[in-house]
Design an enzyme around this catalytic site. Structure first.
Site, PDB file in Angstrom:
ATOM      1  N   ASN A   1       0.951  -1.111   0.061  1.00 12.19           N
ATOM      2  CA  ASN A   1       0.151   0.033  -0.079  1.00 12.19           C
ATOM      3  C   ASN A   1       1.002   1.178   0.071  1.00 12.19           C
ATOM      4  O   ASN A   1       1.560   1.408   1.259  1.00 12.19           O
ATOM      5  CB  ASN A   1      -0.817  -0.041   1.133  1.00 12.19           C
ATOM      6  CG  ASN A   1      -1.686   1.217   1.472  1.00 12.19           C
ATOM      7  OD1 ASN A   1      -1.633   1.992   0.502  1.00 12.19           O
ATOM      8  ND2 ASN A   1      -2.536   1.445   2.728  1.00 12.19           N
TER       9      ASN A   1
ATOM     10  N   LYS B   1       0.027   4.138  -0.282  1.00 11.30           N
ATOM     11  CA  LYS B   1      -0.671   5.483   0.395  1.00 11.30           C
ATOM     12  C   LYS B   1      -0.414   6.562  -0.631  1.00 11.30           C
ATOM     13  O   LYS B   1      -0.289   6.396  -2.034  1.00 11.30           O
ATOM     14  CB  LYS B   1       0.044   5.722   1.783  1.00 11.30           C
ATOM     15  CG  LYS B   1      -0.255   4.380   2.417  1.00 11.30           C
ATOM     16  CD  LYS B   1       0.214   4.590   4.065  1.00 11.30           C
ATOM     17  CE  LYS B   1       0.023   3.344   4.611  1.00 11.30           C
ATOM     18  NZ  LYS B   1      -0.098   3.435   6.109  1.00 11.30           N
TER      19      LYS B   1
ATOM     20  N   HIS C   1      -9.286   1.374   5.187  1.00 10.07           N
ATOM     21  CA  HIS C   1      -8.014   1.748   5.786  1.00 10.07           C
ATOM     22  C   HIS C   1      -8.190   2.774   7.040  1.00 10.07           C
ATOM     23  O   HIS C   1      -9.037   3.649   6.822  1.00 10.07           O
ATOM     24  CB  HIS C   1      -7.176   2.271   4.899  1.00 10.07           C
ATOM     25  CG  HIS C   1      -5.642   2.101   5.379  1.00 10.07           C
ATOM     26  ND1 HIS C   1      -5.263   3.195   6.290  1.00 10.07           N
ATOM     27  CD2 HIS C   1      -4.684   1.230   5.086  1.00 10.07           C
ATOM     28  CE1 HIS C   1      -3.951   2.614   6.683  1.00 10.07           C
ATOM     29  NE2 HIS C   1      -3.488   1.699   5.938  1.00 10.07           N
TER      30      HIS C   1
ATOM     31  N   GLU D   1      -6.692   5.047   7.958  1.00 12.74           N
ATOM     32  CA  GLU D   1      -6.524   6.490   7.590  1.00 12.74           C
ATOM     33  C   GLU D   1      -7.750   6.975   7.233  1.00 12.74           C
ATOM     34  O   GLU D   1      -8.099   8.295   7.006  1.00 12.74           O
ATOM     35  CB  GLU D   1      -5.162   6.534   6.718  1.00 12.74           C
ATOM     36  CG  GLU D   1      -3.887   6.215   7.515  1.00 12.74           C
ATOM     37  CD  GLU D   1      -2.919   5.623   6.706  1.00 12.74           C
ATOM     38  OE1 GLU D   1      -2.871   5.706   5.407  1.00 12.74           O
ATOM     39  OE2 GLU D   1      -1.892   5.043   7.293  1.00 12.74           O
TER      40      GLU D   1
ATOM     41  N   GLU E   1      -5.026  -4.684  10.777  1.00  7.40           N
ATOM     42  CA  GLU E   1      -4.015  -3.787  10.932  1.00  7.40           C
ATOM     43  C   GLU E   1      -4.047  -2.695  12.351  1.00  7.40           C
ATOM     44  O   GLU E   1      -4.856  -2.074  12.306  1.00  7.40           O
ATOM     45  CB  GLU E   1      -3.975  -2.583   9.839  1.00  7.40           C
ATOM     46  CG  GLU E   1      -3.788  -3.453   8.435  1.00  7.40           C
ATOM     47  CD  GLU E   1      -3.160  -2.104   7.349  1.00  7.40           C
ATOM     48  OE1 GLU E   1      -2.044  -2.442   6.911  1.00  7.40           O
ATOM     49  OE2 GLU E   1      -3.839  -1.124   7.339  1.00  7.40           O
TER      50      GLU E   1
ATOM     51  N   GLY F   1       2.978   2.546  10.735  1.00 10.89           N
ATOM     52  CA  GLY F   1       3.819   3.782  10.518  1.00 10.89           C
ATOM     53  C   GLY F   1       4.797   4.160  11.744  1.00 10.89           C
ATOM     54  O   GLY F   1       5.402   5.098  11.621  1.00 10.89           O
TER      55      GLY F   1
ATOM     56  N   SER G   1       3.940  -1.980  10.205  1.00  5.89           N
ATOM     57  CA  SER G   1       5.477  -1.831  10.268  1.00  5.89           C
ATOM     58  C   SER G   1       5.996  -3.288   9.864  1.00  5.89           C
ATOM     59  O   SER G   1       6.915  -3.653  10.326  1.00  5.89           O
ATOM     60  CB  SER G   1       5.904  -1.490  11.755  1.00  5.89           C
ATOM     61  OG  SER G   1       5.358  -0.166  11.887  1.00  5.89           O
TER      62      SER G   1
END
Ligand code: 13P
Length: 261
Positions: free
Chosen positions: A10, A12, A102, A104, A174, A180, A220
């Site tokens: 991904n 992003k 996701h 985000e 996730e 991240g 990660s």
């Protein structure tokens, strides 16, 4: 019949269309040089929408075995939805996958489980496999409620999908605190939740369907930690963010089977 692992990068909001072609080309070379078996592990990249046409052109021209997909899709088929991209448009670009829900998008765009389930449904109806993301924030994990929270997300998202089509989805667990941050879940942490997700899928769709569905871990993932996570029974692949932007590193992640810890 065992599940074929999926390693999905991904990207992003990184890499323009020129950088995208260079990155996919390097990834392909790195895997080819290593005599990588694309039948043993499926390799996917998930670039920004503006890169997809360039990636399609490259993959088709060089007959690459790398597959690709989008990072989001509209719940609507067409019409006055400024800025949105339909599942049909992604199909036309040869997309096999699309990420939905996701963290985000949940955080910065207020996406709900109901909307995410509708997007997943729009994808499967068009023949694209949704990668449905779930996972808890740090505060929820600290309270020990991470399994219940994640299963509630599964119930709510999959409750929006038709019973016969839902098993076509891929799920990505996730944990938000691992995205991240460099703080990866332990293999046991990943297995605890991925195993619970599979149990829940079994109660929703039956054991056989649940056995065939793929559950990815994301947060990660790197070449140095992927093998131990992939060794867990209910982890069928990775949804890789930062590390997928480096083709050499992502190729190593795809080759996890060669460096089982
Ligand atoms: P990182 O691998 O950068 O932690 O990102 C994970 C992720 O959000 C993939 O969708």
């Amino acid at each position: 019949m065992s599940r074929i692992p999926l390693m999905a990068g991904n990207w992003k909001m990184n890499l323009d269309h020129l950088e995208a072609t260079a990155t996919v080309q390097r990834l392909h070379w790195a895997l080819q040089d290593a005599n990588f078996d694309f039948n043993a592990v499926e390799v996917a990249v998930l670039p920004p929408f503006t890169d997809l046409r360039s990636v399609q052109t490259l993959v088709d021209a060089d007959k690459m075995s790398i597959v690709y997909g989008g990072q989001d899709v509209s719940i609507n088929p067409a019409g006055a939805y400024t800025g949105e991209i339909s599942a049909r448009m992604l199909v036309k670009l040869g997309c096999k996958y699309v990420v939905v829900g996701h963290s985000e998008r949940r955080q910065f765009h207020g996406e709900t489980d109901k909307l995410i389930g509708g997007k997943a449904m729009a994808a499967v109806l068009s023949g694209i496999t949704p990668i449905v993301c779930v996972g808890e924030a740090l505060a929820i994990r600290k309270r020990g409620e991470h399994v219940a929270y994640t299963l509630a997300q599964i119930d709510a998202v999959f409750g929006e999908m038709a019973q016969d089509l839902a098993p076509r989805a891929v799920i990505a667990y996730e944990p938000i605190w691992a995205i991240g941050t460099g703080e990866v879940a332990t293999p046991a942490d990943a297995q605890e939740v991925c195993g619970a997700i599979r149990e829940r899928l079994a109660s929703l769709y039956g054991r056989q369907a649940a056995w065939q569905m793929r559950i990815l871990y994301g947060g990660s993932v790197k070449a140095s930690n992927v093998a131990s996570i992939m060794a867990e029974a209910d982890v069928d692949g990775g949804l890789v963010g930062g590390a997928s932007l480096d083709p050499a590193e992502f190729a190593k992640i795809c080759r996890f089977a060669e460096h089982i810890a």
